[in-house]
Structure formats: structure tokens, C-alpha cells
Design a protein around this motif. Structure first.
Motif, PDB file in Angstrom:
ATOM      1  N   GLU A  76     -22.183 -25.246  33.899  1.00  0.00           N
ATOM      2  CA  GLU A  76     -20.726 -25.172  34.054  1.00  0.00           C
ATOM      3  C   GLU A  76     -20.283 -23.732  34.321  1.00  0.00           C
ATOM      4  OE1 GLU A  76     -16.527 -26.547  32.087  1.00  0.00           O
ATOM      5  OE2 GLU A  76     -18.357 -26.973  30.984  1.00  0.00           O
ATOM      6  N   PHE A  77     -20.914 -22.765  33.652  1.00  0.00           N
ATOM      7  CA  PHE A  77     -20.600 -21.353  33.869  1.00  0.00           C
ATOM      8  C   PHE A  77     -20.853 -20.984  35.336  1.00  0.00           C
ATOM      9  CE2 PHE A  77     -21.832 -16.782  33.599  1.00  0.00           C
ATOM     10  CZ  PHE A  77     -20.651 -16.285  33.065  1.00  0.00           C
ATOM     11  N   SER A  78     -21.971 -21.415  35.867  1.00  0.00           N
ATOM     12  CA  SER A  78     -22.308 -21.149  37.262  1.00  0.00           C
ATOM     13  C   SER A  78     -21.304 -21.817  38.203  1.00  0.00           C
ATOM     14  CB  SER A  78     -23.724 -21.635  37.549  1.00  0.00           C
ATOM     15  OG  SER A  78     -24.085 -21.339  38.865  1.00  0.00           O
ATOM     16  N   ARG A  79     -20.948 -23.060  37.893  1.00  0.00           N
ATOM     17  CA  ARG A  79     -19.997 -23.803  38.712  1.00  0.00           C
ATOM     18  C   ARG A  79     -18.623 -23.120  38.716  1.00  0.00           C
ATOM     19  NH1 ARG A  79     -20.018 -28.233  35.837  1.00  0.00           N
ATOM     20  NH2 ARG A  79     -22.041 -28.780  36.656  1.00  0.00           N
ATOM     21  N   VAL A  80     -18.146 -22.704  37.554  1.00  0.00           N
ATOM     22  CA  VAL A  80     -16.850 -22.033  37.458  1.00  0.00           C
ATOM     23  C   VAL A  80     -16.859 -20.742  38.263  1.00  0.00           C
ATOM     24  CG1 VAL A  80     -15.322 -20.795  35.854  1.00  0.00           C
ATOM     25  CG2 VAL A  80     -16.122 -23.087  35.287  1.00  0.00           C
ATOM     26  N   GLN A  81     -17.961 -20.016  38.224  1.00  0.00           N
ATOM     27  CA  GLN A  81     -18.040 -18.786  39.006  1.00  0.00           C
ATOM     28  C   GLN A  81     -17.947 -19.072  40.509  1.00  0.00           C
ATOM     29  OE1 GLN A  81     -20.559 -15.367  37.354  1.00  0.00           O
ATOM     30  NE2 GLN A  81     -21.672 -17.200  36.737  1.00  0.00           N
ATOM     31  N   ARG A  82     -18.615 -20.121  40.959  1.00  0.00           N
ATOM     32  CA  ARG A  82     -18.528 -20.483  42.383  1.00  0.00           C
ATOM     33  C   ARG A  82     -17.091 -20.817  42.762  1.00  0.00           C
ATOM     34  NH1 ARG A  82     -23.145 -23.464  41.230  1.00  0.00           N
ATOM     35  NH2 ARG A  82     -22.002 -25.425  41.378  1.00  0.00           N
ATOM     36  N   ALA A 130      -7.290 -15.034  44.284  1.00  0.00           N
ATOM     37  CA  ALA A 130      -6.933 -14.353  43.037  1.00  0.00           C
ATOM     38  C   ALA A 130      -5.422 -14.415  42.829  1.00  0.00           C
ATOM     39  CB  ALA A 130      -7.412 -12.913  43.079  1.00  0.00           C
ATOM     40  N   GLU A 131      -5.032 -14.259  41.574  1.00  0.00           N
ATOM     41  CA  GLU A 131      -3.609 -14.229  41.205  1.00  0.00           C
ATOM     42  C   GLU A 131      -2.882 -15.531  41.523  1.00  0.00           C
ATOM     43  OE1 GLU A 131      -2.830 -11.631  39.352  1.00  0.00           O
ATOM     44  OE2 GLU A 131      -4.789 -10.773  39.834  1.00  0.00           O
ATOM     45  N   THR A 132      -3.596 -16.643  41.406  1.00  0.00           N
ATOM     46  CA  THR A 132      -2.963 -17.956  41.549  1.00  0.00           C
ATOM     47  C   THR A 132      -3.149 -18.713  40.241  1.00  0.00           C
ATOM     48  OG1 THR A 132      -4.982 -19.007  42.390  1.00  0.00           O
ATOM     49  CG2 THR A 132      -3.485 -18.049  44.033  1.00  0.00           C
ATOM     50  N   PRO A 133      -2.330 -19.736  39.986  1.00  0.00           N
ATOM     51  CA  PRO A 133      -2.512 -20.528  38.761  1.00  0.00           C
ATOM     52  C   PRO A 133      -3.922 -21.119  38.646  1.00  0.00           C
ATOM     53  CG  PRO A 133      -0.380 -21.004  39.724  1.00  0.00           C
ATOM     54  CD  PRO A 133      -1.126 -20.138  40.718  1.00  0.00           C
ATOM     55  N   LEU A 134      -4.482 -21.563  39.768  1.00  0.00           N
ATOM     56  CA  LEU A 134      -5.844 -22.115  39.748  1.00  0.00           C
ATOM     57  C   LEU A 134      -6.844 -21.050  39.300  1.00  0.00           C
ATOM     58  CD1 LEU A 134      -8.002 -24.241  40.307  1.00  0.00           C
ATOM     59  CD2 LEU A 134      -7.969 -23.511  42.706  1.00  0.00           C
ATOM     60  N   TYR A 135      -6.766 -19.880  39.876  1.00  0.00           N
ATOM     61  CA  TYR A 135      -7.682 -18.794  39.511  1.00  0.00           C
ATOM     62  C   TYR A 135      -7.528 -18.437  38.039  1.00  0.00           C
ATOM     63  CZ  TYR A 135     -10.404 -14.524  39.772  1.00  0.00           C
ATOM     64  OH  TYR A 135     -11.368 -13.560  39.566  1.00  0.00           O
ATOM     65  N   ASP A 136      -6.283 -18.399  37.555  1.00  0.00           N
ATOM     66  CA  ASP A 136      -6.045 -18.075  36.150  1.00  0.00           C
ATOM     67  C   ASP A 136      -6.690 -19.102  35.219  1.00  0.00           C
ATOM     68  OD1 ASP A 136      -4.641 -15.825  36.923  1.00  0.00           O
ATOM     69  OD2 ASP A 136      -2.666 -16.759  36.669  1.00  0.00           O
ATOM     70  N   THR A 141      -9.798 -18.404  32.605  1.00  0.00           N
ATOM     71  CA  THR A 141      -9.776 -18.780  31.188  1.00  0.00           C
ATOM     72  C   THR A 141     -11.044 -19.531  30.817  1.00  0.00           C
ATOM     73  OG1 THR A 141      -7.360 -18.850  31.149  1.00  0.00           O
ATOM     74  CG2 THR A 141      -8.515 -20.095  29.442  1.00  0.00           C
ATOM     75  N   ARG A 142     -11.442 -20.497  31.639  1.00  0.00           N
ATOM     76  CA  ARG A 142     -12.660 -21.271  31.358  1.00  0.00           C
ATOM     77  C   ARG A 142     -13.902 -20.389  31.453  1.00  0.00           C
ATOM     78  NH1 ARG A 142     -14.880 -24.373  28.064  1.00  0.00           N
ATOM     79  NH2 ARG A 142     -16.431 -25.775  28.911  1.00  0.00           N
ATOM     80  N   TYR A 143     -13.919 -19.485  32.417  1.00  0.00           N
ATOM     81  CA  TYR A 143     -15.019 -18.528  32.565  1.00  0.00           C
ATOM     82  C   TYR A 143     -15.202 -17.729  31.272  1.00  0.00           C
ATOM     83  CZ  TYR A 143     -17.010 -13.980  33.867  1.00  0.00           C
ATOM     84  OH  TYR A 143     -17.743 -12.825  33.887  1.00  0.00           O
ATOM     85  N   ILE A 144     -14.110 -17.216  30.726  1.00  0.00           N
ATOM     86  CA  ILE A 144     -14.175 -16.411  29.497  1.00  0.00           C
ATOM     87  C   ILE A 144     -14.647 -17.268  28.334  1.00  0.00           C
ATOM     88  CG2 ILE A 144     -12.779 -15.143  27.809  1.00  0.00           C
ATOM     89  CD1 ILE A 144     -11.096 -14.167  30.275  1.00  0.00           C
ATOM     90  N   GLU A 165     -26.968 -11.402  31.974  1.00  0.00           N
ATOM     91  CA  GLU A 165     -27.127 -10.301  32.924  1.00  0.00           C
ATOM     92  C   GLU A 165     -27.321 -10.790  34.359  1.00  0.00           C
ATOM     93  OE1 GLU A 165     -30.182  -6.636  33.683  1.00  0.00           O
ATOM     94  OE2 GLU A 165     -29.657  -7.105  31.605  1.00  0.00           O
ATOM     95  N   GLN A 166     -28.186 -11.760  34.555  1.00  0.00           N
ATOM     96  CA  GLN A 166     -28.465 -12.237  35.912  1.00  0.00           C
ATOM     97  C   GLN A 166     -27.581 -13.406  36.317  1.00  0.00           C
ATOM     98  OE1 GLN A 166     -32.630 -12.895  36.463  1.00  0.00           O
ATOM     99  NE2 GLN A 166     -33.143 -10.759  36.156  1.00  0.00           N
ATOM    100  N   LEU A 167     -26.986 -14.081  35.355  1.00  0.00           N
ATOM    101  CA  LEU A 167     -26.153 -15.239  35.663  1.00  0.00           C
ATOM    102  C   LEU A 167     -24.719 -14.877  36.019  1.00  0.00           C
ATOM    103  CD1 LEU A 167     -27.195 -17.655  32.785  1.00  0.00           C
ATOM    104  CD2 LEU A 167     -27.847 -17.816  35.172  1.00  0.00           C
ATOM    105  N   ASP A 168     -24.223 -13.767  35.492  1.00  0.00           N
ATOM    106  CA  ASP A 168     -22.816 -13.416  35.631  1.00  0.00           C
ATOM    107  C   ASP A 168     -22.565 -12.669  36.938  1.00  0.00           C
ATOM    108  OD1 ASP A 168     -20.169 -12.904  35.261  1.00  0.00           O
ATOM    109  OD2 ASP A 168     -20.411 -11.805  33.392  1.00  0.00           O
ATOM    110  N   ARG A 169     -21.955 -13.379  37.889  1.00  0.00           N
ATOM    111  CA  ARG A 169     -21.646 -12.765  39.182  1.00  0.00           C
ATOM    112  C   ARG A 169     -20.242 -12.190  39.219  1.00  0.00           C
ATOM    113  NH1 ARG A 169     -23.535 -17.887  40.481  1.00  0.00           N
ATOM    114  NH2 ARG A 169     -21.513 -18.483  41.316  1.00  0.00           N
ATOM    115  N   ILE A 170     -19.370 -12.638  38.345  1.00  0.00           N
ATOM    116  CA  ILE A 170     -17.962 -12.213  38.367  1.00  0.00           C
ATOM    117  C   ILE A 170     -17.775 -10.890  37.641  1.00  0.00           C
ATOM    118  CG2 ILE A 170     -15.600 -12.849  37.730  1.00  0.00           C
ATOM    119  CD1 ILE A 170     -16.802 -14.636  39.927  1.00  0.00           C
ATOM    120  N   LYS A 171     -18.342 -10.756  36.468  1.00  0.00           N
ATOM    121  CA  LYS A 171     -18.320  -9.519  35.670  1.00  0.00           C
ATOM    122  C   LYS A 171     -16.920  -8.969  35.452  1.00  0.00           C
ATOM    123  CE  LYS A 171     -22.969  -8.305  37.015  1.00  0.00           C
ATOM    124  NZ  LYS A 171     -23.743  -9.101  36.160  1.00  0.00           N
ATOM    125  N   LEU A 172     -16.062  -9.767  34.819  1.00  0.00           N
ATOM    126  CA  LEU A 172     -14.705  -9.318  34.479  1.00  0.00           C
ATOM    127  C   LEU A 172     -14.739  -8.303  33.376  1.00  0.00           C
ATOM    128  CD1 LEU A 172     -12.723 -12.657  34.447  1.00  0.00           C
ATOM    129  CD2 LEU A 172     -12.839 -10.995  36.254  1.00  0.00           C
TER     130      LEU A 172
END
Length: 64
Positions: free
Chosen positions: A17-23, A30-36, A40-43, A57-64
Motif C-alpha cells: 500500500e505504501f508503494s501504491r500510495v507513492q505511485r 500537488a496542492e490538490t485535495p487528492l494529493y493532500d 496523509t495516508r503516506y505519512i 531507505e530504498q522504498l521511500d521515493r517521495i521523502k517528505l
């Protein structure tokens, strides 16, 4: 099913699910309700995985 197998299955589900959310985040503007919502789910997933001892380390492509 023993507890270790349940934890492995739960970890597998959360990693997928983490990988799917990142995709989806990479596709969403960015800056849309969907992205927000995705952010939230990513965090949430990141906290769950880190607290489960999974190295992102290798799974996180977004790196907020």
C-alpha cells in the motif's frame, strides 16, 4: 495462523500500500485535495512501517 505469520502478512500489505500510495502521489497534482489525502495516508503508512522495524531507505521515493 500464528502471530509471526500474521505480522508478516500485515507488513507485506502495508509495504504494498505504501508503494501504491507513492505511485499515486507521483501522478497527482500537488496542492490538490487528492494529493493532500494521499499525503496523509503516506505519512500514516510510513509511521506504521517504521514502527514495525521496516527500513524505508530504498522504498521511500517521495521523502517528505
Amino acid at each position: 495462523m500464528n502471530e509471526e505469520m500474521q505480522n508478516q502478512e500485515l507488513n507485506k500489505f502495508n509495504i504494498e500500500e505504501f508503494s501504491r500510495v507513492q505511485r499515486y502521489m507521483e501522478l497527482a497534482e500537488a496542492e490538490t485535495p487528492l494529493y493532500d489525502e494521499l499525503k496523509t495516508r503516506y505519512i500514516e503508512l510510513k509511521v506504521i512501517l517504521i514502527s514495525s522495524g521496516i527500513n524505508l531507505e530504498q522504498l521511500d521515493r517521495i521523502k517528505l
